[in-house]
Design an enzyme around this catalytic site. Structure first.
Site, short mmCIF file in Angstrom:
data_model
loop_
_atom_site.label_atom_id
_atom_site.label_comp_id
_atom_site.label_asym_id
_atom_site.label_seq_id
_atom_site.Cartn_x
_atom_site.Cartn_y
_atom_site.Cartn_z
N ASP A 1 0.87 -1.17 0.00
CA ASP A 1 0.00 0.00 0.00
C ASP A 1 0.91 1.23 0.00
O ASP A 1 2.04 1.19 0.49
CB ASP A 1 -0.92 -0.02 1.22
CG ASP A 1 -2.08 0.96 1.03
OD1 ASP A 1 -2.20 1.57 -0.05
OD2 ASP A 1 -2.86 1.12 1.98
N SER A 2 0.36 2.31 -0.56
CA SER A 2 1.20 3.48 -0.84
C SER A 2 1.48 4.32 0.40
O SER A 2 2.43 5.11 0.41
CB SER A 2 0.48 4.37 -1.85
OG SER A 2 -0.73 4.84 -1.28
N GLY A 3 0.64 4.18 1.39
CA GLY A 3 0.78 5.04 2.55
C GLY A 3 -0.21 6.19 2.57
O GLY A 3 -0.22 6.98 3.51
N GLY A 4 -1.05 6.28 1.55
CA GLY A 4 -2.07 7.34 1.56
C GLY A 4 -2.92 7.27 2.81
O GLY A 4 -3.12 8.28 3.51
N PHE A 5 -3.37 6.08 3.13
CA PHE A 5 -4.22 5.92 4.31
C PHE A 5 -3.49 6.37 5.58
O PHE A 5 -4.05 7.08 6.42
CB PHE A 5 -4.65 4.46 4.44
CG PHE A 5 -5.56 4.20 5.60
CD1 PHE A 5 -6.93 4.44 5.48
CD2 PHE A 5 -5.08 3.73 6.82
CE1 PHE A 5 -7.78 4.21 6.55
CE2 PHE A 5 -5.92 3.51 7.88
CZ PHE A 5 -7.28 3.75 7.76
N ASP B 1 -2.87 8.05 -2.96
CA ASP B 1 -4.20 8.64 -3.09
C ASP B 1 -4.53 9.50 -1.88
O ASP B 1 -3.83 9.50 -0.87
CB ASP B 1 -5.27 7.54 -3.26
CG ASP B 1 -5.27 6.55 -2.10
OD1 ASP B 1 -4.29 6.52 -1.31
OD2 ASP B 1 -6.24 5.79 -1.96
N GLN C 1 -11.79 6.12 -5.36
CA GLN C 1 -12.30 6.77 -4.17
C GLN C 1 -13.70 7.31 -4.46
O GLN C 1 -14.33 6.88 -5.43
CB GLN C 1 -11.35 7.91 -3.75
CG GLN C 1 -9.99 7.43 -3.27
CD GLN C 1 -10.05 6.75 -1.91
OE1 GLN C 1 -11.09 6.75 -1.24
NE2 GLN C 1 -8.94 6.12 -1.52
N GLY D 1 -11.25 3.77 0.64
CA GLY D 1 -12.16 4.64 1.36
C GLY D 1 -13.44 3.98 1.82
O GLY D 1 -14.44 4.64 2.06
N ASP E 1 -7.76 -7.23 2.23
CA ASP E 1 -6.72 -7.19 3.26
C ASP E 1 -7.32 -6.51 4.47
O ASP E 1 -8.27 -5.73 4.35
CB ASP E 1 -5.50 -6.38 2.82
CG ASP E 1 -5.74 -4.89 3.00
OD1 ASP E 1 -6.46 -4.30 2.17
OD2 ASP E 1 -5.25 -4.31 3.99
N CYS F 1 -12.30 -25.77 12.64
CA CYS F 1 -11.06 -25.18 12.13
C CYS F 1 -9.92 -26.20 12.22
O CYS F 1 -9.80 -26.94 13.19
CB CYS F 1 -10.71 -23.94 12.95
SG CYS F 1 -9.21 -23.10 12.40
N CYS G 1 -6.65 -25.16 11.82
CA CYS G 1 -5.42 -24.38 11.93
C CYS G 1 -4.50 -25.01 12.96
O CYS G 1 -4.90 -25.87 13.75
CB CYS G 1 -5.72 -22.92 12.27
SG CYS G 1 -5.96 -22.60 14.03
N CYS H 1 -5.88 -24.70 16.56
CA CYS H 1 -7.04 -25.54 16.87
C CYS H 1 -6.70 -27.02 16.85
O CYS H 1 -7.32 -27.82 17.55
CB CYS H 1 -8.19 -25.24 15.90
SG CYS H 1 -8.95 -23.62 16.22
N HIS I 1 -4.78 -18.19 14.13
CA HIS I 1 -6.13 -18.75 13.94
C HIS I 1 -7.01 -17.79 13.13
O HIS I 1 -7.72 -18.20 12.21
CB HIS I 1 -6.78 -19.03 15.29
CG HIS I 1 -8.25 -19.30 15.18
ND1 HIS I 1 -8.77 -20.52 14.82
CD2 HIS I 1 -9.32 -18.47 15.32
CE1 HIS I 1 -10.08 -20.45 14.76
NE2 HIS I 1 -10.45 -19.21 15.06
#
Lengths: 391, 391
Positions: B94-98, B148, B200, B228, B278, B316, B318, B321, B347
């Protein structure tokens, strides 16, 4: 009764150093061996799979901590410590003597036992030799340690004698209670445990010798703990005590040096006939950003590791060294990422276990002394402390 | 130039839901897929081996965080992000905009870029679309996101239009810089990356539609981010936006809904044609003691788990579990042991990945709708919130 499941076979000796195999109901332990410490039923920061990957054979847990939380009764109800913590190999539980006597000012000792304040909620609790045997039976480890009176490493002879003699009287009570519990097969029909006595006596040769002889006169013990060392005394004092004790113990039983876990100390103690070790140092140091290496310790916070693409230790084949650079471990530590603490802990555990395994090979080859000298010299490369090589 | 390594094949559809395969230079990703988030080049509390065990296919890292620490130049010098963090599969940055726009009061936006104060040392830094492309090239992920302008989920139409239109202008600059960097093969001769735009527009149908159309008119993008959302707006608003956007995007390109990671939201979004997800929720919740289960969430601190020998989720498989009881996980959490945080994180990641894998099977079987209804109903069993089942 079927034969003891706790046989110990010596497979080779080289000087005073010994290689052997210690059998337990959950598998055999090739000695010398370092046992990672899982105080609260988990080796801090690690998964049981990490321990298997590091070739750990036997691990520790602590009766004091698990009695307080979650409760040894809870663990018994869930099928015992092996199942609870997902570790199918041998386990040893320490009795909690060290922990209880560490609570300076929060405990009262009398001949019957110790009153102490829980470090968790401040509630007053009482440990007696009998209660500790019941706790350790509930937990269901393979080897359980007696409840003993632990004192600081530099205690004077009067205090050391008082504590050592009380530990002997408590050992007799532990033994009686252990035998009573073992004879009652109704609650844990398949549980077989070995009770190890603990030799105390501070740094006083006579007391150590007396304790070892008194303990031997009480029973045919399946193994022996050596306690009250690496608690503030000097290194030469510690090594001298090991030499005294070794001459008093039967060759055919494993010797467990409690709480010792620095590479130099392991080498010096193996040289003096010690078979088993435990220590929180590798995981505690790992969580503090310090790694053992063949050439001494590295702190991963060091600025010069920022672009260092090498593994922590080029001689190491642990899961961290096979995959990650010093630069990445430094980044993880500085960025406060848990993976860094886990990888450093894992590396340090792997390092000590590999050290005992290599010692074992050298003992079998008859090359232990040369191997020990070479390892000790390399360990000094990054160290500014005086040489620990004392023989 | 050889054909794009970022092909996307749709292998089945069921209603608006799609199953596909997204190819990258580091391997193929079967979609729908949940991508664990490794903000600082590590998925918090987990080892790359844990991710492989959970069948993670593609993971995230964050350009903002890694630019600040350890530095994208450091990572480039060490061979790039894949080697640095020991993950051989596909990575998206991710670009880091967030992150930059989350620094309310610590940033100044102008048309050229954003000045902001580092969350680590308070130093003033500047991000422009061009710099972010350079950072993401240094990191060397397979998919990189445009820089963004991110706004709160309930922003009014004027603010949303301003941010969306700026994001479009920045996208054009990202594209130019991305193409310039990609044409220079001197520094990273084998690096092939895909640049994803981000749609966006807040919760405003017209803005979302305009953004999607403007973005499509600029290039043949290899995939599309939808940003967004899940930032404070209502669930119906989010689902409505997904429906608008889905009608505007080409079928033959992957659609990545950024930052969405609760089980109900994944199901509702897959139903609306989303392919990639994600979210930090599974690891963050794990570190807070909360586990996803097929029947809703469990907090492991609950007193009634003290003696509970069952796994977290009986459905599950995993690594947690398969091996450990709720009682053990509760003990680890209460005793402040790192293994507990790791097992819960593991988990939760496993749970979301398995959910997308099962959705994929249902899409291939043509039973997605029935599967989705049944899963959503079961997720309500422990939940006191109103049903999220909206169709």
């Amino acid at each position: 009764m079927d034969p003891s499941p706790f046989e110990f076979q010596i497979t080779a000796t080289d000087g005073a150093a010994r290689a052997g195999v210690f059998h337990t109901p959950h598998g055999a332990v090739e000695t010398p061996a370092f046992m990672p410490v899982g105080t609260q039923a988990t080796v801090k920061a690690l998964d049981p799979e990490d321990l298997t990957g590091a070739r750990a054979q036997m691990i520790l847990a602590n009766a004091y901590h698990l009695h307080l939380r979650p409760g040894d009764d809870v663990i018994a109800g869930l099928g015992g410590l092996h199942r609870f913590m997902g570790w199918g190999g041998p386990i040893l539980t320490d009795s909690g003597g060290f922990q209880v006597f560490s609570l300076e000012g929060l405990r009262r000792v009398d001949e019957d036992g110790v009153d102490f304040q829980s470090h968790i909620d401040g509630s007053w609790r009482r440990f007696t030799p009998e209660l500790v045997m019941q706790v350790e039976r509930n937990l269901g480890a393979d080897v359980i340690m007696q409840f003993d009176h632990v004192i600081p490493g530099k205690s004077d002879v009067a205090m050391a004698r008082d504590a050592s003699e009380r530990s002997l009287r408590w050992l007799a009570r532990c033994k009686t209670e252990f035998e009573r519990l073992s004879a009652d097969v109704s609650r844990f029909p398949v549980l077989r445990q070995a009770l190890f006595p603990i030799i105390q006596g501070g740094i006083h040769t006579d007391l150590r010798r007396e304790a070892a002889r008194a303990i031997r006169s009480m029973s045919e013990w399946p193994g022996f703990g050596i306690g009250g060392l690496s608690v503030g005394e000097s290194k030469p004092d510690m090594y001298a005590m090991l030499e005294v004790v070794a001459t008093e113990l039967p060759a055919a039983r494993p010797r467990y040096l409690m709480g010792v876990g620095f590479p130099e100390d392991l080498i010096e103690a193996m040289r003096r006939g010690i078979d088993l070790f435990d220590c929180v140092a590798p995981t505690r140091m790992g969580r503090n950003g310090t790694a053992f290496t063949s050439e001494g310790r590295i702190n991963v916070k060091r600025a010069d590791l920022r672009n260092d693409s090498r593994p922590l230790d080029t001689d190491c084949d642990c899961s961290a060294c096979r995959r990650f650079s010093r630069a990445y471990l430094r980044h993880l530590y500085i960025a406060d990422e848990m993976l860094g603490l886990r990888l450093l802990s894992l590396h340090n555990i792997h390092f000590l276990i590999a050290l005992t395994r290599l010692a074992r090979l050298a003992i079998h080859d008859g090359t232990f002394d040369a191997w020990a000298r070479e390892r000790l010299e390399r360990l000094q490369i990054r160290s500014s402390s005086p040489s620990l090589f004392t023989s």
